[in-house]
Write a protein that holds these residues in place. Structure first.
Motif, PDB file in Angstrom:
ATOM      1  N   GLU A   1      -1.404   9.388   0.756  1.00 12.81           N
ATOM      2  CA  GLU A   1      -0.069  10.359   0.398  1.00 12.81           C
ATOM      3  C   GLU A   1       0.710  10.544   1.792  1.00 12.81           C
ATOM      4  O   GLU A   1       0.047  10.602   2.952  1.00 12.81           O
ATOM      5  CB  GLU A   1      -0.554  11.889  -0.112  1.00 12.81           C
ATOM      6  N   VAL A   2       1.746  10.803   1.645  1.00  8.56           N
ATOM      7  CA  VAL A   2       2.597  11.320   2.806  1.00  8.56           C
ATOM      8  C   VAL A   2       2.104  12.722   3.280  1.00  8.56           C
ATOM      9  O   VAL A   2       2.143  13.509   2.760  1.00  8.56           O
ATOM     10  CB  VAL A   2       4.195  11.315   2.448  1.00  8.56           C
TER      11      VAL A   2
ATOM     12  N   TRP B   1      -6.936   9.961  -5.727  1.00  8.43           N
ATOM     13  CA  TRP B   1      -6.919  10.993  -4.869  1.00  8.43           C
ATOM     14  C   TRP B   1      -8.189  11.332  -4.053  1.00  8.43           C
ATOM     15  O   TRP B   1      -9.396  10.526  -4.480  1.00  8.43           O
ATOM     16  CB  TRP B   1      -6.618  12.288  -5.667  1.00  8.43           C
ATOM     17  N   THR B   2      -8.377  11.910  -2.969  1.00  5.37           N
ATOM     18  CA  THR B   2      -9.360  12.575  -2.429  1.00  5.37           C
ATOM     19  C   THR B   2      -9.112  13.801  -1.979  1.00  5.37           C
ATOM     20  O   THR B   2      -7.849  14.183  -1.906  1.00  5.37           O
ATOM     21  CB  THR B   2     -10.187  11.778  -1.305  1.00  5.37           C
TER      22      THR B   2
ATOM     23  N   SER C   1      -7.552   7.503   2.559  1.00  7.04           N
ATOM     24  CA  SER C   1      -8.742   7.638   2.250  1.00  7.04           C
ATOM     25  C   SER C   1      -9.310   6.672   1.574  1.00  7.04           C
ATOM     26  O   SER C   1      -9.140   6.649   0.211  1.00  7.04           O
ATOM     27  CB  SER C   1      -9.032   9.204   1.670  1.00  7.04           C
ATOM     28  N   VAL C   2     -10.291   6.027   2.053  1.00  4.22           N
ATOM     29  CA  VAL C   2     -10.988   4.882   1.190  1.00  4.22           C
ATOM     30  C   VAL C   2     -12.274   5.437   0.673  1.00  4.22           C
ATOM     31  O   VAL C   2     -13.294   5.461   1.674  1.00  4.22           O
ATOM     32  CB  VAL C   2     -11.039   3.738   2.129  1.00  4.22           C
ATOM     33  N   ALA C   3     -12.452   5.752  -0.367  1.00  2.00           N
ATOM     34  CA  ALA C   3     -13.625   6.465  -0.927  1.00  2.00           C
ATOM     35  C   ALA C   3     -14.644   5.662  -1.423  1.00  2.00           C
ATOM     36  O   ALA C   3     -15.818   6.281  -1.607  1.00  2.00           O
ATOM     37  CB  ALA C   3     -13.165   7.246  -2.175  1.00  2.00           C
TER      38      ALA C   3
ATOM     39  N   THR D   1      -8.544  18.772 -13.101  1.00  6.08           N
ATOM     40  CA  THR D   1      -8.146  17.262 -12.462  1.00  6.08           C
ATOM     41  C   THR D   1      -7.475  17.518 -11.231  1.00  6.08           C
ATOM     42  O   THR D   1      -6.645  18.573 -10.937  1.00  6.08           O
ATOM     43  CB  THR D   1      -7.196  16.720 -13.452  1.00  6.08           C
ATOM     44  N   PRO D   2      -7.103  16.582 -10.608  1.00  5.08           N
ATOM     45  CA  PRO D   2      -6.345  16.579  -8.977  1.00  5.08           C
ATOM     46  C   PRO D   2      -4.939  16.855  -9.344  1.00  5.08           C
ATOM     47  O   PRO D   2      -4.544  17.726  -8.574  1.00  5.08           O
ATOM     48  CB  PRO D   2      -6.484  14.945  -8.660  1.00  5.08           C
TER      49      PRO D   2
END
Length: 761
Positions: A675-676, A120-121, A612-614, A107-108
């Motif tokens: 994310e920062v 996440w990406t 990030s727009v997945a 998992t991420p």
């Protein structure tokens, strides 16, 4: 005890399929989980993938990546009847824990903690682990690494963890977190440097590019690496500027970066007047690590790969692909199998008894002699130590591990060599002795130690162990049941056999550097990930070899070429070029798989958020939250790719007036990855990594207390991995050498300076 009296046929079969009989179910998609089970498949395991209808991996782009990852596996629509029969289940769903004897969750963020379930990406994980924030020129935005490298690293760790868990025979949950894997592998322990240096303030942005590194030639790019003072001095001679080595402002890496325009102008005048081959030939004459910057169109034709037969044709015939990145007993793994038809296989597993169980850590009882230096080899042996092996690091007072010299203290201070942050982080869970292997007495003592060992690991250039008289032929005479794992940069044969290789060289040759950077700029180095990547592959291979040894009673020679480990993780651009002629190249922060995607400047000094727009649903939520009334065409990813410049401008305006952490949390709460972009050294403060206990405290007699990274996966049965601190030079001479030498011999060796606890010279 291992079985005795193996036949040559049984040895051949055992090294070809060391995981024969192991049953694996794979419920994952993407890269990390499938690469984990590809490694298990290549080692002979029977892997069955559980496919949803219309698996997107099969149809994405050319489908070549899916074929590479899943060749030789079988495919089913439903695994209900197989769960109780599997040895290993690899899954991305924490709810699956307990459905097989060994369950590996990939998992991420891990199965629990404050960030579990966060969107996440790979791109946003790179920002969160500090990789992106450390890369690039200070005047430019931070730069992510290309090629989804974190997913490949995670898959390798997951395969290693699965094989380690199988050794105990016990039920086990292995919790593999991608953020943990990337935090330990995609930067060179910056938090350890910061702690040992007293947390000095960051000067400027903290982003740097190694100088020199990627150089333009008349016909492409090459990478030159000067990791030592000698290499830098020789490089100055190579480019016709020997006076630079006496210039204190250029001889030191930090001040050289400050004068990079001046320095690179002189270097480029040299390199652009020559072909890549000419620059590389001259670097080789000076023994300076260097390599060509290759890409998807030409990597398979690299002379070392051709000479060693690294690439072979896929079963479908559509493309060439690299072999598994290890050789057991000099033998390649069997050729790749066919890609399974979707959901079409009758598996036919029958019930069988449970294996015997044993207590303790997976490698408890194994003894390892560690003849490694720098990062890749020590990272491998540190993993072995964390998993329970008794690892004995072998150095000499005249030539210790040179990572000791990468110190936060000057040589004017006593025991300055004990203040090397990378040495500490890559050498926990070991004991240390000093031996001079250039002397007959040193060799004799080493051979006596080897007779007590299960594994010897070395990562010198290939000629070194032979020069000591400690090659494979001699060591198996000393100990016929020994596993010898060798980790040369380029392999034990071929035209590049004797060349020195560091991570920078490997990144360039395999194509990782080609994919990193902006489209208008030169390739950039990833920054070290190839070292731990090679180390994890090497430990995976070593565990396969000990399995063979335990089955046959005979020792095994293992070869893990660093460049081949990285090649497997960098292979996607080559596959796309082979199948459809598309040459993937640098995209900066953008991606073929997400739009919009980028790093956006926020309020404050050098504050950035990675967004990030997945997929289309994420875009709709983001658009609605931002109050944008866009035309309907932007609902589709293709249109967002086409209008990326426009979207970047609008997003840049939105982020500019917001604090980075607040903006990232606001967007992440929508289910959109954001994310920062942190400074790499701040990863030690990440709440998810702290929750998971990725960092444990070392209590060292010279440097005091320092939080060091441990294994990036958790076993449910193991509360913490860090068992020992990193050793001081020669700290365990009496305890370890005293097992094979008497007091008089040890006194004589100390008197001669052959063993000791202080650097000589």
């Amino acid at each position: 005890m291992p079985a005795q009296g193996p036949t040559e046929l049984s040895m051949s079969e055992a090294t070809a399929r060391p995981l024969a009989g192991v049953r694996v179910l794979d419920r994952t998609s993407g890269i990390a989980g499938p690469y984990c089970t590809k490694l298990l498949t290549d080692a002979g395991a029977d892997v069955v993938i559980v496919e949803p209808v219309d698996d997107p991996g099969r149809s994405r782009e050319s489908g070549a990546l899916f074929e590479f990852l899943n060749a030789g596996k079988r495919s089913v629509a439903d695994d209900t009847d197989l769960l109780g029969l599997a040895d290993v289940l690899v899954t991305s769903d924490p709810a699956d824990v307990g459905l097989a004897r060994v369950v590996v969750t990939v998992t991420p963020f891990g199965v629990d903690g404050p960030w579990a379930g966060r969107p996440w990406t790979e791109f946003t994980l790179q920002a969160a682990c500090g990789s992106t924030g450390s890369r690039g020129f200070p005047e430019d935005p931070p730069v992510p690494a290309g090629n989804r490298l974190g997913e490949w690293i995670t898959g390798t760790y997951a395969a290693l963890a699965a094989v380690a868990a199988l050794r105990t025979g016990r039920p086990e949950h292995v919790d593999v977190a991608m953020l943990d894997c990337m935090a330990t592998s995609m930067s060179t322990y910056p938090s350890v440097f910061a702690q040992m240096a007293g947390w000095p303030p960051v000067v400027g942005t903290g982003r740097r590019v190694e100088i020199p590194s990627v150089l333009p030639a008349s016909d492409g790019f090459v990478t030159v690496t000067t990791n030592s003072a000698t290499q830098f001095q020789d490089f100055c001679v190579q480019v016709g500027r020997p006076e630079w080595s006496a210039d204190g402002g250029l001889a030191r890496a930090v001040s050289r970066f400050a004068r990079r325009d001046e320095f690179l102008a002189g270097v480029h005048a040299y390199s652009t007047a020559r072909t890549s081959a000419e620059v590389l030939a001259e670097a080789s004459d000076f023994r300076i690590p260097a390599g060509p910057v290759l890409h998807g169109a030409n990597v398979a034709d690299f002379e070392q790969f051709v000479a060693r037969g690294v690439f072979r044709r896929s079963a479908s015939g559509r493309f060439r692909q690299p072999r598994p990145p290890y050789l057991l007993g000099g033998r390649q793994a069997p050729p790749p199998g066919t890609v399974p038809s979707p959901r079409s296989d009758a598996v036919g597993w029958e019930p069988r008894g449970a294996p015997p169980q044993r207590d303790g850590l997976p490698l408890a009882g194994l003894r390892v002699l560690d003849c490694t230096a720098w990062w890749a080899g020590p990272a491998a042996t540190s993993l072995l130590g964390a998993l329970g092996a008794d690892v004995i690091k072998v150095e000499s007072v005249g030539r210790p591990d040179q990572m000791r010299y990468v110190s936060v203290r000057p040589p004017t201070e006593d025991r300055w060599w004990e203040w090397g942050p990378v040495f500490h982080a890559a050498n926990v869970n070991k004991r240390a002795v000093t031996l001079d292997l250039n002397t007959p007495r040193g060799v004799s003592l080493f051979e006596r130690l080897a007779s007590t060992a299960d594994v010897v690991v070395e990562n010198y250039t290939p000629r070194v162990m032979e020069q000591f008289g400690l090659g494979w032929d001699r060591l198996r005479e000393v100990n016929p049941a020994l596993v010898m794992m060798r980790m040369p940069a380029f392999g034990l044969d071929g035209p590049w056999r004797d060349r020195t290789g560091f991570a920078q060289t490997i990144e360039s040759i395999t194509g990782l550097a080609w994919l990193t950077g902006s489209p208008a700029g030169p390739p950039l180095l990833v920054g070290g990930a190839c070292d731990p990547l090679a180390g994890v592959h090497a430990v995976f291979a070593a565990l396969l070899a000990t399995r063979v040894r335990d089955t046959t009673g005979t020792g095994v020679h293992v070869e893990v070429a660093m460049v081949e480990a990285a090649l497997n993780a960098a292979i996607e651009p080559h596959l796309e070029y082979e199948v459809n002629g598309t040459l993937l190249s640098r995209q900066g922060a953008r991606s073929r798989l997400a739009a919009p995607q980028g790093v956006y400047r926020c309020a404050g000094e050098d504050q950035w958020v990675a967004l990030s727009v997945a997929d289309d649903a994420q875009w709709e939520r983001l658009r609605h939250h931002l109050g944008w009334r866009d035309d309907a065409t932007l609902a589709l990813a293709a249109a967002r790719h086409d209008r990326h410049d426009e979207l970047d401008g609008r997003l840049g305006e939105w982020f500019a007036g917001r604090e980075a952490a607040t903006a990232a949390e606001e967007i992440s709460a929508l289910g959109v990855p954001a994310e920062v972009v942190i400074a790499a050294r701040d990863m030690v403060r990440n709440p998810q990594l702290r929750h998971r206990g990725l960092f444990e405290t070392e209590d060292h007699p010279v440097t005091g207390r320092t939080r060091l990274p441990t294994l990036p996966f958790r076993f449910a049965s193991v509360p913490a991995w860090l068992r020992l601190r990193s050793p001081t030079l020669g700290e365990h001479n009496e305890a370890v050498l005293g097992e094979v030498a008497g007091p008089d011999e040890l006194r004589a060796l100390r008197g001669d300076g052959a063993i000791g606890d202080r650097v000589r010279g």
